[in-house]
Design a protein around this motif. Structure first.
Motif, PDB file in Angstrom:
ATOM      1  N   ARG A 157       0.968  -1.083  -0.077  1.00 14.56           N
ATOM      2  CA  ARG A 157      -0.218   0.141   0.034  1.00 14.56           C
ATOM      3  C   ARG A 157       0.891   1.114   0.132  1.00 14.56           C
ATOM      4  N   LEU A 158       1.876   1.345   0.656  1.00 14.33           N
ATOM      5  CA  LEU A 158       2.526   2.327   0.896  1.00 14.33           C
ATOM      6  C   LEU A 158       3.433   2.678  -0.587  1.00 14.33           C
ATOM      7  N   GLN A 159       3.929   1.704  -1.022  1.00 13.80           N
ATOM      8  CA  GLN A 159       4.465   1.610  -2.540  1.00 13.80           C
ATOM      9  C   GLN A 159       3.639   2.394  -3.523  1.00 13.80           C
ATOM     10  N   ARG A 160       2.395   1.804  -3.381  1.00 17.12           N
ATOM     11  CA  ARG A 160       1.199   2.387  -4.267  1.00 17.12           C
ATOM     12  C   ARG A 160       0.955   3.911  -4.180  1.00 17.12           C
ATOM     13  N   VAL A 161       1.084   4.169  -2.861  1.00 20.89           N
ATOM     14  CA  VAL A 161       1.043   5.877  -2.451  1.00 20.89           C
ATOM     15  C   VAL A 161       2.194   6.453  -2.902  1.00 20.89           C
ATOM     16  N   GLY A 162       3.235   5.990  -2.808  1.00 21.60           N
ATOM     17  CA  GLY A 162       4.212   6.551  -3.287  1.00 21.60           C
ATOM     18  C   GLY A 162       4.302   6.719  -4.730  1.00 21.60           C
ATOM     19  N   HIS A 163       4.144   5.580  -5.517  1.00 24.21           N
ATOM     20  CA  HIS A 163       4.023   5.793  -6.969  1.00 24.21           C
ATOM     21  C   HIS A 163       2.920   6.666  -7.473  1.00 24.21           C
ATOM     22  N   TYR A 164       2.032   6.882  -6.746  1.00 22.01           N
ATOM     23  CA  TYR A 164       0.708   7.911  -7.012  1.00 22.01           C
ATOM     24  C   TYR A 164       1.292   9.248  -6.849  1.00 22.01           C
ATOM     25  N   LEU A 165       1.913   9.465  -5.521  1.00 20.62           N
ATOM     26  CA  LEU A 165       2.426  10.842  -5.327  1.00 20.62           C
ATOM     27  C   LEU A 165       3.517  11.107  -6.249  1.00 20.62           C
ATOM     28  N   LYS A 166       4.310  10.188  -6.961  1.00 20.28           N
ATOM     29  CA  LYS A 166       5.354  10.658  -7.919  1.00 20.28           C
ATOM     30  C   LYS A 166       4.548  11.075  -9.308  1.00 20.28           C
TER      31      LYS A 166
END
Length: 162
Positions: A149-158
């Motif tokens: 989930r944190l990786q997905r949020v990080g990709h979204y923020l990028k």
């Protein structure tokens, strides 16, 4: 700060307690199948997918007596009985592409993993890793789920930031 540490500690204790209950569930199902014959264990070797574990009870001729599958991301996953394989020879099942193709991908991976372990056992090539009972904290289902989930949020923020 103290409240955050306390929340993390309580979550860790809760995870450990529920993980213990899941281990008890596994032990119960394993022992039940063990009474029917030899038990093969197949697992999904992938890290970033739902955890999948397969128990297959074989008689002395290699015929499947019972099969149970546990699939899920959280510690609340439970075993489900699969009856469509009962009465089939295990080796014929896993080596027949036409029979395996319609099965879900995670189930196919578990069946092939159990077959691979059986081959290693018969050829004397099992190593210590195959019997390892050590659990890495970061491989626990809840931690893996949070990491994804944190990786997905990080990709979204990028994506949003660029």
């Amino acid at each position: 700060m103290l409240i955050i540490i306390l929340i993390i500690f309580v979550a860790f204790i809760l995870q450990a307690g529920l993980g213990f209950l899941q281990l008890q569930n596994f032990t119960h199902h394993y022992q039940t199948l063990r009474r029917q014959g030899r038990v093969l264990i197949g697992r999904n070797p992938k890290r970033f997918q739902a955890g999948t574990l397969l128990l297959v009870a074989l008689d002395q001729d290699g015929v499947i007596r019972a099969c149970q599958l546990m699939k899920g991301v959280t510690i609340f996953a439970r075993f489900q009985t699969i009856t469509r394989f009962n009465g089939q020879r295990f080796i014929e099942l896993v080596t027949d592409y036409k029979q395996l193709a319609p099965e879900p991908r995670l189930l196919r991976q578990c069946l092939l993993n159990a077959y691979q372990t059986l081959i290693k056992y018969h050829s004397g090539q099992l190593n210590e890793h195959d019997f390892s009972d050590q659990t890495n904290f970061f491989d626990l289902p809840l931690v893996t789920y949070a990491r994804i989930r944190l990786q997905r949020v990080g990709h979204y923020l990028k994506k949003v930031g660029s």
